[in-house]
Scaffold this active site. Structure first.
Site, short mmCIF file in Angstrom:
data_model
loop_
_atom_site.label_atom_id
_atom_site.label_comp_id
_atom_site.label_asym_id
_atom_site.label_seq_id
_atom_site.Cartn_x
_atom_site.Cartn_y
_atom_site.Cartn_z
N SER A 286 2.92 1.08 -6.34
CA SER A 286 2.28 2.19 -7.07
C SER A 286 2.32 3.50 -6.30
O SER A 286 1.97 4.55 -6.83
CB SER A 286 0.81 1.82 -7.39
OG SER A 286 0.11 1.61 -6.18
N SER B 292 6.66 -2.77 8.79
CA SER B 292 5.78 -2.64 9.94
C SER B 292 5.51 -1.15 10.13
O SER B 292 5.13 -0.46 9.18
CB SER B 292 6.44 -3.28 11.16
OG SER B 292 5.71 -3.04 12.32
N TYR C 165 -5.43 -1.31 12.56
CA TYR C 165 -4.13 -1.02 11.94
C TYR C 165 -3.01 -1.47 12.88
O TYR C 165 -2.09 -2.20 12.49
CB TYR C 165 -4.01 0.48 11.63
CG TYR C 165 -2.67 0.82 11.00
CD1 TYR C 165 -2.38 0.45 9.69
CD2 TYR C 165 -1.68 1.49 11.73
CE1 TYR C 165 -1.15 0.75 9.12
CE2 TYR C 165 -0.45 1.79 11.15
CZ TYR C 165 -0.19 1.42 9.85
OH TYR C 165 1.04 1.70 9.28
N LYS D 36 -0.11 -4.44 12.65
CA LYS D 36 1.33 -4.17 12.68
C LYS D 36 2.01 -4.85 13.88
O LYS D 36 3.14 -5.32 13.76
CB LYS D 36 1.59 -2.65 12.70
CG LYS D 36 1.17 -1.95 11.41
CD LYS D 36 1.93 -2.47 10.20
CE LYS D 36 1.56 -1.77 8.93
NZ LYS D 36 2.27 -2.31 7.75
P1 NDP Z 1 0.43 4.31 0.37
O1 NDP Z 1 -1.02 4.42 0.66
O2 NDP Z 1 1.10 5.45 -0.32
O3 NDP Z 1 0.72 2.96 -0.44
C1 NDP Z 1 0.02 1.77 -0.17
C2 NDP Z 1 0.32 0.77 -1.27
O4 NDP Z 1 -0.37 -0.43 -0.99
C3 NDP Z 1 -0.17 1.26 -2.64
O5 NDP Z 1 0.83 1.00 -3.59
C4 NDP Z 1 -1.40 0.40 -2.90
O6 NDP Z 1 -1.50 0.12 -4.29
C5 NDP Z 1 -1.04 -0.86 -2.14
N1 NDP Z 1 -2.25 -1.62 -1.81
C6 NDP Z 1 -3.27 -1.26 -1.00
N2 NDP Z 1 -4.25 -2.20 -1.03
C7 NDP Z 1 -3.82 -3.16 -1.87
C8 NDP Z 1 -4.38 -4.37 -2.35
N3 NDP Z 1 -5.59 -4.80 -1.95
N4 NDP Z 1 -3.67 -5.12 -3.21
C9 NDP Z 1 -2.44 -4.71 -3.63
N5 NDP Z 1 -1.86 -3.58 -3.23
C10 NDP Z 1 -2.54 -2.81 -2.36
O7 NDP Z 1 1.08 4.03 1.79
P2 NDP Z 1 2.59 3.90 2.32
O8 NDP Z 1 3.57 3.84 1.24
O9 NDP Z 1 2.74 4.87 3.40
O10 NDP Z 1 2.47 2.46 2.99
C11 NDP Z 1 3.38 1.41 2.75
C12 NDP Z 1 3.60 0.63 4.03
O11 NDP Z 1 4.28 1.47 4.96
C13 NDP Z 1 2.30 0.21 4.73
O12 NDP Z 1 2.43 -1.12 5.19
C14 NDP Z 1 2.19 1.16 5.90
O13 NDP Z 1 1.49 0.60 6.97
C15 NDP Z 1 3.65 1.40 6.22
N6 NDP Z 1 3.89 2.61 6.99
C16 NDP Z 1 3.68 3.86 6.44
C17 NDP Z 1 3.93 5.01 7.19
C18 NDP Z 1 3.71 6.39 6.66
O14 NDP Z 1 3.83 7.38 7.43
N7 NDP Z 1 3.44 6.56 5.39
C19 NDP Z 1 4.42 4.92 8.58
C20 NDP Z 1 4.59 3.58 9.04
C21 NDP Z 1 4.34 2.48 8.27
P3 NDP Z 1 -2.85 0.09 -5.16
O15 NDP Z 1 -3.85 0.98 -4.50
O16 NDP Z 1 -2.40 0.55 -6.51
O17 NDP Z 1 -3.23 -1.36 -5.15
#
Ligand code: NDP
Length: 266
Positions: A11, A127, A141, A145
């Site tokens: 999402s 990760s 966090y 990771k």
């Molecule tokens: P976002 O916050 O944009 O996306 C997080 C996603 O996780 C959303 O789609 C959310 O969907 C979903 N989510 C959260 N909680 C739940 C739940 N309980 N059940 C199902 N889905 C869940 O973050 P990012 O895209 O940045 O993060 C994606 C991955 O990338 C993560 O693992 C993050 O640690 C990693 N990452 C990100 C970085 C960055 O700079 N952005 C850097 C390094 C790693 P919804 O709320 O609709 O359920």
């Protein structure tokens, strides 16, 4: 026949960009998350939305049952829980590990039987640079990771015999909802405690990092490269500051690295 992919966290952020990019490149994509309205908007790309709350086992089981035969699992659902170790209740620490670690393991358990049967599978675990570098005020966090990194290393050598690859993605700063949410959480938890000075410095550093963040499609392209490689690398690195940070972490002794890190938080 096109490969079937399940992308969690579809999402928003990296999961959303990956789901779209893979659908545009001919994959049969299921996108899973809690916010159905965001997923439904992805149907224009041919992505099939599925409700998933990774904190609920019955939701994880139902999600995998609905998708049937998954060739490629991309674990992108995640949460950034911040605050000083002294300030964060352990219930929140457990929630962080549930979302970022145990749910990933549960999804993998459920897709492996089919992957083994097909003698084909790709498991992609998102990760972070934070899976190798620990920042203060991000204890749970980073613990989650670091654990994903270790879990993936173990799993890789368990499932290779079945033709299944385990790929770790280590993004640096990437545009998404995460940094905004994490910053608010940090200030809520530690903004008025003995750690408020550090919390404010860190928030400023996160704001600066956000300005240099890359678009999430950069990470989506890296994921596509990994799943399409005949012999994928164990780790793919991308996003703002990722390569220099990981290089410094590798070559510098701990205390010198600490000094460099903390000099960024003034
Ligand atoms: P976002 O916050 O944009 O996306 C997080 C996603 O996780 C959303 O789609 C959310 O969907 C979903 N989510 C959260 N909680 C739940 C739940 N309980 N059940 C199902 N889905 C869940 O973050 P990012 O895209 O940045 O993060 C994606 C991955 O990338 C993560 O693992 C993050 O640690 C990693 N990452 C990100 C970085 C960055 O700079 N952005 C850097 C390094 C790693 P919804 O709320 O609709 O359920």
């Amino acid at each position: 026949m096109s490969k079937t992919v399940l992308v969690t966290g579809a999402s928003s952020g990296i999961g959303k960009a990956t789901a779209i990019y893979l659908a545009q490149n001919g994959y049969n994509v299921y996108g899973a998350a809690r916010r159905m309205e965001m997923l439904q908007a992805l149907q224009v790309y041919g992505i099939k939305p599925i409700t998933l709350d990774v904190t609920k086992d019955e939701s994880i089981v139902a999600c995998v049952a609905q998708t049937g035969n998954i060739d490629i699992l991309i674990n992108s659902a995640g949460l950034g829980s911040y605050g000083a170790l002294e300030d964060v209740p352990l219930s929140e620490a457990k929630n962080q590990m549930e979302i970022n670690l145990f749910s990933v393991a549960r999804l993998i358990q459920l897709v492996l039987p089919n992957m083994r049967k097909n003698k084909y599978g790709k498991i992609v675990n998102i990760s972070s640079v934070g899976g190798k570098v620990g920042l203060p005020m991000g204890v749970w966090y980073h613990a989650s990771k670091f654990a994903i990194e270790g879990m993936s290393d173990c799993l890789r050598n368990e499932v290779r015999q079945f033709g299944i690859d385990v790929i770790v993605i280590e993004p640096g700063g990437t545009k998404s909802e995460m940094t905004g949410i994490g910053g608010k959480e940090l200030m809520r938890v530690s903004g008025n405690t003995a750690y408020k000075g550090l919390a404010n410095s860190l928030l400023k550093m996160y704001d600066d990092m956000e300005k240099n963040s890359v678009e999430a499609v950069v990470i989506a392209k890296l994921i596509k490269k990994g799943i399409e490689a005949t012999h994928p690398k164990t780790r793919y690195i991308g996003g703002a500051m990722a390569k220099p940070m990981l290089f410094m972490r590798k070559i510098l002794p701990d205390k010198l690295f600490d000094k460099m890190l903390m000099s960024q938080m003034k």
